[in-house]
Design an enzyme around this catalytic site. Structure first.
Site, short mmCIF file in Angstrom:
data_model
loop_
_atom_site.label_atom_id
_atom_site.label_comp_id
_atom_site.label_asym_id
_atom_site.label_seq_id
_atom_site.Cartn_x
_atom_site.Cartn_y
_atom_site.Cartn_z
N ASP A 155 2.54 11.87 7.60
CA ASP A 155 3.64 12.26 6.72
C ASP A 155 4.25 13.59 7.12
O ASP A 155 4.95 14.23 6.32
CB ASP A 155 3.14 12.36 5.27
N ASP A 308 -8.22 9.54 -5.90
CA ASP A 308 -9.53 9.02 -5.51
C ASP A 308 -10.41 8.73 -6.74
O ASP A 308 -11.03 7.68 -6.84
CB ASP A 308 -10.23 10.01 -4.57
#
Length: 571
Positions: A155, A308
């Site tokens: 990214d 997460d």
């Protein structure tokens, strides 16, 4: 009838407005306007005592007993997880004994087809210093190249870094590795968005498991060989988590303290969660997921800054089990500047609190797991671990204990000031025995960080302005070996709307504007330092309660952090 706060305030104002006795009765008319300061201060002290007894003391006592109860909750939690961890070690109940595990062997007839197809994802963003380390470590994994796909999810917004990363991928591809370089035209969802987009590629459909490594993580070659069998031979296991090992733990005192906290987290908390309810929070990296379980749980979501943990809770509510394998260690890097560490801790404290708010009712209403597991997730994992711990550390040790010097009507029980904190500290010190001599510094620094953690937790619960703020810290990589003054650059991503996915809005500049002198100071820490040190001096001069030793040490710790002399110093 009890005196109300408004009546006390009225009494206070009237007492200040009453003329001094020396200027009314028996005084010379020519001196009738003389102001008696001594009498005035006596009235102020009387009014303060009245307000203190009627208004301040009751609030203080309620808050004190709430903190003492929460301290006992934390103590019980530490004793429980510590006992489980100790029992696992004494009885040698390693994961290989609790679950079926055997090495994967090539079959004479089918050859390497005995190995499952594994996807390795490496999300990164402008990782100039570490991209070679993470990509190289992934490509050296001891797994048949035909049965492993390495996916570099870049990214980066720096064209030069993107070119370097792409060239590194091409170099490993020429060596025969099945490695893919994937980019996207936006940074929606940040890490969660990158991982989600990576799972959409057609070649991923052939994969059974996905291993995830952040850009500064370097797995050993035998990582997959030791982790995959847990998933291959146990169909109910969704996640296998490895332990973190830190390459720069000795960089400075702050990194040593971080190592102590994280070692306790892995060796005790993660081990206990894995051994009791087969649940713990996914650490976001150095783990392997069963792709079926990941998809069944709803995939990656970017509604909080802890994607997460979000995925782990959803998968656990689906009945899946997690396994922590402490013998498998993956090298990584700790933040070595105070600014970077503060931002990291904001995300790690704000995200869980925000996730707790979003998922509490979903956990309660879930019908696939036992009531005991729901109780463990809500009470132990979220409430005590993510809310109570941050609140007590700051309110009790950094506010109430110093303030008790100014309020003689209240006496905090000795067991709450000494014995309970001592046992909690000893329970947490077992994580890193080699650093036990740093326990005092660890206590003081953890109390300093509690200022930021409680603010972050409140921000997450209230979904306030910084709830979706990301600070991306540039990794130092090999630069850690150079003993010069280096600062980790950061990129700030601030999203005002909670419902809006996390989006990157800025890039790293090669030239920075000159910093102002005041920008190096942390005024929150300085304010707390002034308060605690003032209480310490008041104890020495007037109260003589004996708290001044702790107050001077803790106040100095806040002062040092306030002037920026923590972590790797920057010239």
């Amino acid at each position: 009838m009890k005196t109300t706060i408004s009546q006390v305030m009225l009494l206070f104002l009237l007492s200040l407005a009453t003329p001094a006795a020396s200027s009314v009765v028996g005084s010379d008319p020519s001196q009738s306007t003389t102001f008696d300061f001594e009498s005035f201060f006596e009235r102020v002290q009387f009014a303060w005592r009245t307000i203190r007894v009627k208004a301040v003391v009751p609030v203080f006592e309620i808050t004190m007993w709430m903190c003492l109860v929460m301290s006992l909750m934390i103590l019980a939690e530490k004793l429980m997880v510590g006992g489980v961890s100790l029992l696992v070690k004494v009885l040698m109940l390693k994961p290989e004994r609790r679950y079926k595990w055997e090495p994967i062997r090539e079959d004479v007839e089918v050859g390497q087809s005995a190995y499952p197809m594994v996807l390795v994802q490496i999300p990164m963003y402008n990782e100039r210093e570490v991209y070679k380390l993470s990509i190289g470590a992934a490509c050296r994994l001891a797994w048949p190249s035909d049965w492993m796909i390495i996916q570099v999810l870049d990214d980066s917004t720096d064209p030069a870094v993107k070119e370097l990363v792409e060239e590194e991928v091409r170099m490993w591809s020429r060596k025969g590795m099945n490695i893919k370089y994937e980019v996207r035209d936006n940074r929606k969802g940040y890490k969660a968005g990158a991982l989600r987009e990576g799972m959409k590629h057609d070649y991923v459909q052939h994969c059974d498991y996905v291993a995830i490594f952040d850009a500064d993580f370097q797995p050993e070659p035998d990582f997959l060989v030791r982790m995959i069998p847990f998933l291959l031979y146990n169909s109910k296991i969704a996640l296998v988590q490895a332990r973190w090992k830190f390459v720069n733990a000795n960089e400075c005192l702050m990194t040593r303290i971080q190592e102590m906290s994280l070692d306790y987290h892995f060796k005790v908390e993660q081990e206990a969660g894995s051994s009791t309810f087969a649940f713990f929070g996914f650490n976001g990296t150095a783990g392997v997921w069963r792709i079926v379980a990941l998809n069944e749980a709803g995939g990656w979501k970017d509604r909080t800054t802890v994607e997460d943990m979000d995925l782990a809770v959803r998968a656990s509510l689906g009945g899946w089990k997690f396994v922590y394998v402490g013998d498998v260690k993956v090298k990584s890097e700790l933040p070595s500047t105070f600014k970077a560490y503060r931002f990291q801790q904001h995300r790690w404290s704000c995200g869980p609190a925000n996730l707790f708010k979003k998922m509490a009712m979903e956990i309660i209403q879930n019908g696939k797991v036992s009531i005991w597991k729901k109780f463990y997730v809500i009470y132990s994992f979220f409430f005590v671990g993510k809310i109570v711990a941050h609140s007590v550390t700051f309110i009790f040790y950094c506010v109430l204990i110093p303030a008790s010097i100014l309020i003689p009507e209240v006496d905090i029980p000795k067991w709450g000031v000494v014995y309970v904190p001592l046992v909690i500290t000893l329970c947490k010190a077992v994580g890193t025995p080699s650093s036990v001599h740093l326990i005092v510094f660890w206590i003081l620094f953890e109390n300093v960080m509690s200022l930021h953690r409680i603010k972050a937790a409140i921000t997450g619960l209230l979904e306030a302005g910084r709830v979706n703020e990301w600070i991306v810290t540039e990794k130092l990589g090999d630069a850690l070996k150079i003993k010069t003054s280096i600062v980790a650059d950061t990129v700030k991503i601030d999203v005002s709307d909670v419902a809006t996915p996390l989006i990157n809005v800025s890039t790293k500049e090669t030239k920075k504007p000159p910093s102002r002198l005041w920008s190096r100071f942390n005024f929150g820490e300085l304010g707390v330092a002034f308060f605690i040190l003032s209480c310490g001096f008041y104890d020495v001069l007037y109260v003589k309660k004996g708290y001044f030793v702790y107050l001077f040490l803790q106040g100095t710790a806040f002062l040092v952090a306030g002037v920026g002399y923590v972590g790797t110093l920057v010239a």
